[in-house]
Design a protein around this motif. Sequence first.
Motif, short mmCIF file in Angstrom:
data_model
loop_
_atom_site.label_atom_id
_atom_site.label_comp_id
_atom_site.label_asym_id
_atom_site.label_seq_id
_atom_site.Cartn_x
_atom_site.Cartn_y
_atom_site.Cartn_z
N VAL A 1 -71.70 9.24 -15.19
CA VAL A 1 -72.14 8.18 -16.10
C VAL A 1 -71.30 6.92 -15.87
CG1 VAL A 1 -72.51 7.53 -18.50
CG2 VAL A 1 -72.75 9.92 -17.84
N THR B 1 -70.45 3.44 -17.62
CA THR B 1 -70.55 2.82 -18.94
C THR B 1 -70.20 1.34 -18.86
OG1 THR B 1 -68.26 3.23 -19.54
CG2 THR B 1 -69.81 5.02 -19.95
N VAL C 1 -67.03 10.22 -15.70
CA VAL C 1 -67.39 9.03 -16.46
C VAL C 1 -66.55 7.85 -15.98
CG1 VAL C 1 -67.35 7.94 -18.75
CG2 VAL C 1 -68.06 10.34 -18.52
N LEU D 1 -62.25 11.19 -16.14
CA LEU D 1 -62.50 10.06 -17.06
C LEU D 1 -61.68 8.90 -16.51
CD1 LEU D 1 -63.69 8.91 -19.64
CD2 LEU D 1 -61.67 9.73 -20.86
N ASN E 1 -58.43 13.81 -16.59
CA ASN E 1 -58.85 13.24 -17.87
C ASN E 1 -57.60 13.05 -18.71
OD1 ASN E 1 -59.68 12.75 -20.48
ND2 ASN E 1 -61.16 14.41 -20.58
N TYR F 1 -75.96 21.22 -19.71
CA TYR F 1 -75.11 20.30 -18.95
C TYR F 1 -74.08 21.02 -18.07
CZ TYR F 1 -77.32 16.72 -21.79
OH TYR F 1 -78.26 15.92 -22.38
N VAL G 1 -71.26 24.95 -22.39
CA VAL G 1 -71.77 23.58 -22.18
C VAL G 1 -70.82 22.67 -21.41
CG1 VAL G 1 -73.26 23.46 -24.20
CG2 VAL G 1 -70.90 22.80 -24.42
N GLN H 1 -66.91 22.56 -21.19
CA GLN H 1 -66.33 21.41 -20.50
C GLN H 1 -65.13 21.77 -19.62
OE1 GLN H 1 -65.28 18.20 -23.07
NE2 GLN H 1 -67.03 17.02 -22.40
N TYR I 1 -75.15 11.79 -22.59
CA TYR I 1 -74.56 13.07 -22.18
C TYR I 1 -73.68 13.70 -23.25
CZ TYR I 1 -76.50 11.94 -17.65
OH TYR I 1 -77.37 11.61 -16.65
N VAL I 2 -73.88 13.32 -24.48
CA VAL I 2 -73.21 14.01 -25.59
C VAL I 2 -74.01 15.27 -25.94
CG1 VAL I 2 -72.79 13.87 -28.09
CG2 VAL I 2 -72.05 12.01 -26.56
N VAL I 3 -73.31 16.35 -26.24
CA VAL I 3 -73.96 17.61 -26.60
C VAL I 3 -73.44 18.10 -27.95
CG1 VAL I 3 -74.42 19.99 -25.88
CG2 VAL I 3 -74.13 18.22 -24.15
N VAL J 1 -69.64 8.80 -24.59
CA VAL J 1 -70.31 9.52 -23.50
C VAL J 1 -69.63 10.82 -23.10
CG1 VAL J 1 -71.37 7.54 -22.37
CG2 VAL J 1 -69.07 8.20 -21.73
N GLY J 2 -70.46 11.82 -22.85
CA GLY J 2 -70.00 13.06 -22.25
C GLY J 2 -69.20 13.97 -23.17
N THR J 3 -69.21 13.67 -24.45
CA THR J 3 -68.42 14.48 -25.39
C THR J 3 -69.23 15.67 -25.91
OG1 THR J 3 -66.79 12.85 -26.03
CG2 THR J 3 -67.52 14.36 -27.77
N VAL J 4 -68.53 16.79 -26.10
CA VAL J 4 -69.14 17.99 -26.67
C VAL J 4 -68.59 18.21 -28.07
CG1 VAL J 4 -69.30 20.51 -26.46
CG2 VAL J 4 -69.47 19.08 -24.42
N ALA K 1 -64.70 9.19 -25.10
CA ALA K 1 -65.52 9.74 -24.02
C ALA K 1 -64.98 11.07 -23.52
CB ALA K 1 -65.57 8.75 -22.86
N GLN K 2 -65.89 11.96 -23.19
CA GLN K 2 -65.59 13.23 -22.52
C GLN K 2 -64.57 14.08 -23.29
OE1 GLN K 2 -64.33 12.87 -18.48
NE2 GLN K 2 -66.30 13.57 -17.75
N SER K 3 -64.68 14.03 -24.60
CA SER K 3 -63.79 14.86 -25.41
C SER K 3 -64.46 16.19 -25.74
CB SER K 3 -63.44 14.12 -26.70
OG SER K 3 -62.79 12.90 -26.40
N LEU K 4 -63.64 17.18 -26.06
CA LEU K 4 -64.13 18.49 -26.50
C LEU K 4 -63.62 18.64 -27.93
CD1 LEU K 4 -65.51 21.20 -25.97
CD2 LEU K 4 -63.33 22.04 -25.11
N ASN L 1 -59.32 16.66 -24.39
CA ASN L 1 -59.84 18.01 -24.18
C ASN L 1 -58.65 18.95 -24.17
OD1 ASN L 1 -60.75 20.44 -23.17
ND2 ASN L 1 -61.76 19.59 -21.36
#
Lengths: 259, 259, 259
Positions: free
Chosen positions: A149, A151, A177, A195, A209, B147, B174, B193, C147-149, C174-177, C192-195, C209
Amino acid sequence: MKFNNINVYISEKATIGKNVKIGDNTVIYDNVIIGDNSIICNDCVIGEPLNDYYFNNNYENPKTIIAEEAFIRSHSIIYAGSSFGKKFSTGHRVTIRENSKFGNNCRVGTVSDIQGHVEFGDSCWLHSNVHIGQKSKIGNYVFIYPYVVFTNDPTPPSDVCIGPTVGDFSQIAVGTVLLPATEIGKHCLIGAQSLVGGKHEDYSLVIGNPAKRIKDVRDLKLKGTDASHYPWPINFSRNMPWEQEGFENWKLKSGYEND
Amino acid sequence: MKFNNINVYISEKATIGKNVKIGDNTVIYDNVIIGDNSIICNDCVIGEPLNDYYFNNNYENPKTIIAEEAFIRSHSIIYAGSSFGKKFSTGHRVTIRENSKFGNNCRVGTVSDIQGHVEFGDSCWLHSNVHIGQKSKIGNYVFIYPYVVFTNDPTPPSDVCIGPTVGDFSQIAVGTVLLPATEIGKHCLIGAQSLVGGKHEDYSLVIGNPAKRIKDVRDLKLKGTDASHYPWPINFSRNMPWEQEGFENWKLKSGYEND
Amino acid sequence: MKFNNINVYISEKATIGKNVKIGDNTVIYDNVIIGDNSIICNDCVIGEPLNDYYFNNNYENPKTIIAEEAFIRSHSIIYAGSSFGKKFSTGHRVTIRENSKFGNNCRVGTVSDIQGHVEFGDSCWLHSNVHIGQKSKIGNYVFIYPYVVFTNDPTPPSDVCIGPTVGDFSQIAVGTVLLPATEIGKHCLIGAQSLVGGKHEDYSLVIGNPAKRIKDVRDLKLKGTDASHYPWPINFSRNMPWEQEGFENWKLKSGYEND
């Protein structure tokens, strides 16, 4: 089997080149120009009108230019106002919004979503399910892998929009990302699920990340050897302009000097 | 409401079983075989010709075999040259490329993208938006969540292709990426992730970026108890072959010995 | 160009408001109600019957209610049994399952997948490729990026389903679960891209994460200044109900007291 001319709609204001195949259920709107020997598969929409169309009676569709030998796979939607160099190809269900510019020999994979107002050089390969935000600027020979992605809003939500830039020969691995305004140099390799923000010099291996520069990609050695796969153009040439003569010869011949 | 036989195209070279429903705007190409009591919803493409079709006048579509009681939801694209066991089902807009093999009772969720040349056992459940690269090999009773990406090129870009393998009863949560050649044993749980490489023994709980084995899944206790949900087949049987008799009885009866 | 009334199917049991445009190849099934001045683009399916339809002869399609001024872009699938407030809009290829409730002025981006049994307040903006699992509950003025779930099964696989909740004015980058049962307060920003799991108080900046609360979002200063972009409604109002009068005035006037 295919190309039975069923439920096809082509605007009288479209210009279709010689020897172009157009699939069933495909629609081609006003002011689309399709180059010779192209294949537009079934269920595509080419020259999709912009938002303004729905609300402005005087709307005129901007030009969409698809050069020779395109191969657009089924169910793809390409908005009006974009242009594509020779041998452009897509997977299925691609969405490409307005004001996207692609050089020659680019590929965009299945379900990828190009948000428009972006620029790609030659021979870029976007795999499946890539998301490119507006105002991104990508060089030549760039590989972008699935679920990447790009951004562009540094303080969401806002009306600021600063896309990432990626230099020639660089690669962005799966699930990564790029934060707004990220600058990736040439020949970089950005590892999977990273990231990434900031500015990264040529030949950087960037991972994590948050992502950090780990080393020079040329110091990545193949297992049990002292050889490196990078810079990759020395070892990989499929569908690249140096396929016949090799990277070094091509550089000399083509005058590619910035490498 | 549905199945009005509008704009349906079925090749004369396709073989359609008894009591098969085929949705509007659906296309079924040469040499597709569809088993009895199947439902193919609207706007699907079954037996999509391979690349060669566009460039070779002597092209013949390879066989596509869909066994009995399939349920393919709308807008799915299944390439020629793949085979599917009984009760295969999909969500919407699935793309499955050539030379994919699925056992019985498998499900593939909405927008998932199976790149072809892959193998699945029985009762695998792929949720929405899963991406399976070529040469992946997945066992039986495997759950793959949204994903998740299976990759296969260890030194991108290259022509090397070594997909991951996943053992029976394992789950990939996921947003996880499996790196090329990753080997996941049986009954593993790969956390959300994660970025996973290497080889993981049976019953591993694997988590993180980069992912590490944290513990045995059987040591994951339910909150405030000394009981574990794992191995999950003891506690979950919906649509699994042990639904009626329980996992332990099924193992004995079915001769499933490798567990 | 569009809306040529080609291959359109509208059930006699559907109720279409005044001045509604319906695109080519679009299907509208039983008991769908579409409000005045709506635009339903081409190749959409509205009121898609639930699973039961295929296996029950007495099946009756539940009501689907789309209020005035909707704008549904092409290739979207909306299941029966959902309801949408005024000015609902979507990108392309959206899938929205049954029993989804959306307030006024919501947007759902291209390829997003709403699994049903979910609730959204007013003015929620879901960007491209968002996946919302069942039983999620989202407040008002919430932004969810690509891309968020949202997940819901704490011990997969199981029949337990506890979706996340998100408070008013919060954003998920973006990209976070979001893990099952996650509770996000109001005015939070999830990086972004966090869990993300657990419960997060109002105004939290949550990143990583695994994700942790880093600081109060109001302590995020714009570069080189002592000012903060947050709470964002003070600085961003496009298409929000306070667009004309500003956030503070709107709060007073509208009686929004819980902020």
